[in-house]
Write a protein that holds these residues in place. Structure first.
Motif, PDB file in Angstrom:
ATOM      1  N   VAL A  54      37.530  38.944  44.908  1.00  0.00           N
ATOM      2  CA  VAL A  54      36.972  38.993  43.555  1.00  0.00           C
ATOM      3  C   VAL A  54      35.620  38.291  43.450  1.00  0.00           C
ATOM      4  O   VAL A  54      34.830  38.627  42.574  1.00  0.00           O
ATOM      5  CB  VAL A  54      37.992  38.450  42.522  1.00  0.00           C
ATOM      6  CG1 VAL A  54      38.052  36.933  42.536  1.00  0.00           C
ATOM      7  CG2 VAL A  54      37.686  38.966  41.137  1.00  0.00           C
ATOM      8  N   VAL A  57      32.618  40.543  43.118  1.00  0.00           N
ATOM      9  CA  VAL A  57      32.421  41.320  41.890  1.00  0.00           C
ATOM     10  C   VAL A  57      31.250  40.703  41.120  1.00  0.00           C
ATOM     11  O   VAL A  57      31.089  39.481  41.104  1.00  0.00           O
ATOM     12  CB  VAL A  57      33.720  41.287  41.037  1.00  0.00           C
ATOM     13  CG1 VAL A  57      33.515  41.901  39.673  1.00  0.00           C
ATOM     14  CG2 VAL A  57      34.852  41.972  41.778  1.00  0.00           C
ATOM     15  N   LEU A  61      31.647  40.415  35.377  1.00  0.00           N
ATOM     16  CA  LEU A  61      32.993  40.987  35.388  1.00  0.00           C
ATOM     17  C   LEU A  61      34.000  40.136  36.151  1.00  0.00           C
ATOM     18  O   LEU A  61      35.200  40.374  36.078  1.00  0.00           O
ATOM     19  CB  LEU A  61      32.958  42.379  36.056  1.00  0.00           C
ATOM     20  CG  LEU A  61      32.096  43.431  35.396  1.00  0.00           C
ATOM     21  CD1 LEU A  61      32.022  44.672  36.268  1.00  0.00           C
ATOM     22  CD2 LEU A  61      32.676  43.779  34.039  1.00  0.00           C
ATOM     23  N   ARG A  62      33.520  39.176  36.900  1.00  0.00           N
ATOM     24  CA  ARG A  62      34.343  38.428  37.852  1.00  0.00           C
ATOM     25  C   ARG A  62      35.579  37.799  37.223  1.00  0.00           C
ATOM     26  O   ARG A  62      36.694  37.986  37.710  1.00  0.00           O
ATOM     27  CB  ARG A  62      33.502  37.365  38.539  1.00  0.00           C
ATOM     28  CG  ARG A  62      34.207  36.703  39.700  1.00  0.00           C
ATOM     29  CD  ARG A  62      33.289  35.767  40.453  1.00  0.00           C
ATOM     30  NE  ARG A  62      32.134  36.524  40.928  1.00  0.00           N
ATOM     31  CZ  ARG A  62      30.887  36.061  40.926  1.00  0.00           C
ATOM     32  NH1 ARG A  62      30.632  34.843  40.481  1.00  0.00           N
ATOM     33  NH2 ARG A  62      29.900  36.799  41.367  1.00  0.00           N
ATOM     34  N   ARG A  65      38.171  40.341  36.029  1.00  0.00           N
ATOM     35  CA  ARG A  65      38.860  40.968  37.176  1.00  0.00           C
ATOM     36  C   ARG A  65      39.810  39.981  37.829  1.00  0.00           C
ATOM     37  O   ARG A  65      40.912  40.335  38.227  1.00  0.00           O
ATOM     38  CB  ARG A  65      37.858  41.487  38.209  1.00  0.00           C
ATOM     39  CG  ARG A  65      37.025  42.618  37.736  1.00  0.00           C
ATOM     40  CD  ARG A  65      37.882  43.854  37.427  1.00  0.00           C
ATOM     41  NE  ARG A  65      37.052  44.908  36.890  1.00  0.00           N
ATOM     42  CZ  ARG A  65      36.949  45.183  35.594  1.00  0.00           C
ATOM     43  NH1 ARG A  65      37.614  44.504  34.707  1.00  0.00           N
ATOM     44  NH2 ARG A  65      36.173  46.154  35.183  1.00  0.00           N
ATOM     45  N   GLU A  68      42.903  39.845  35.773  1.00  0.00           N
ATOM     46  CA  GLU A  68      43.679  41.081  35.924  1.00  0.00           C
ATOM     47  C   GLU A  68      44.431  41.107  37.246  1.00  0.00           C
ATOM     48  O   GLU A  68      45.633  41.421  37.283  1.00  0.00           O
ATOM     49  CB  GLU A  68      42.767  42.308  35.856  1.00  0.00           C
ATOM     50  CG  GLU A  68      42.212  42.581  34.485  1.00  0.00           C
ATOM     51  CD  GLU A  68      41.160  43.688  34.501  1.00  0.00           C
ATOM     52  OE1 GLU A  68      40.983  44.356  35.549  1.00  0.00           O
ATOM     53  OE2 GLU A  68      40.501  43.873  33.459  1.00  0.00           O
ATOM     54  N   TRP A  69      43.724  40.783  38.339  1.00  0.00           N
ATOM     55  CA  TRP A  69      44.365  40.812  39.652  1.00  0.00           C
ATOM     56  C   TRP A  69      45.431  39.732  39.766  1.00  0.00           C
ATOM     57  O   TRP A  69      46.490  39.967  40.352  1.00  0.00           O
ATOM     58  CB  TRP A  69      43.331  40.687  40.765  1.00  0.00           C
ATOM     59  CG  TRP A  69      42.539  41.937  40.946  1.00  0.00           C
ATOM     60  CD1 TRP A  69      41.208  42.108  40.721  1.00  0.00           C
ATOM     61  CD2 TRP A  69      43.028  43.218  41.356  1.00  0.00           C
ATOM     62  NE1 TRP A  69      40.846  43.416  40.965  1.00  0.00           N
ATOM     63  CE2 TRP A  69      41.945  44.111  41.367  1.00  0.00           C
ATOM     64  CE3 TRP A  69      44.279  43.705  41.713  1.00  0.00           C
ATOM     65  CZ2 TRP A  69      42.069  45.445  41.723  1.00  0.00           C
ATOM     66  CZ3 TRP A  69      44.411  45.039  42.065  1.00  0.00           C
ATOM     67  CH2 TRP A  69      43.318  45.894  42.076  1.00  0.00           C
TER      68      TRP A  69
END
Length: 97
Positions: A54, A57, A61-62, A65, A68-69
């Motif tokens: 990540v 990214v 957005l990091r 994301r 989310e992950w």
């Protein structure tokens, strides 16, 4: 079986064993018997890999994301654990005498 498939199975096994090393035999048995369990472990391995990458990214957005992950990893870890506990292949350890 495609070479990638064997690699995916190894990664899936490794992902499950990292989280539940005490259930190694049960994990191996389930992976041999259940395509759904294999798929779940493969998804876990892929989600862990994505989370580990990540930082690549874009900064805007990091964090979204990463969250989310991490949420996906946590959900899959719980699902793998539930599958292990739901199966008859898990033998509970005997209390020390």
């Amino acid at each position: 079986m495609a070479p990638e498939s064997g690699s995916n199975k190894r990664e899936a096994l490794s992902a499950a064993l990292r989280r539940y090393p005490q259930f190694e035999l049960a994990i191996r048995r389930l992976m041999a018997r259940s395509e759904a369990f294999c798929d779940m472990c493969e998804e876990l391995a892929e989600a862990e890999l994505a989370l580990s990458r990540v930082d690549g990214v874009p900064s805007g957005l990091r964090e979204a994301r990463r969250a989310e992950w991490q949420e996906l990893v946590d959900r899959l870890v719980a699902e793998v654990g539930a599958a292990l506990l739901d199966k008859d292949v898990v033998v509970k350890p005997r209390p020390d005498r």
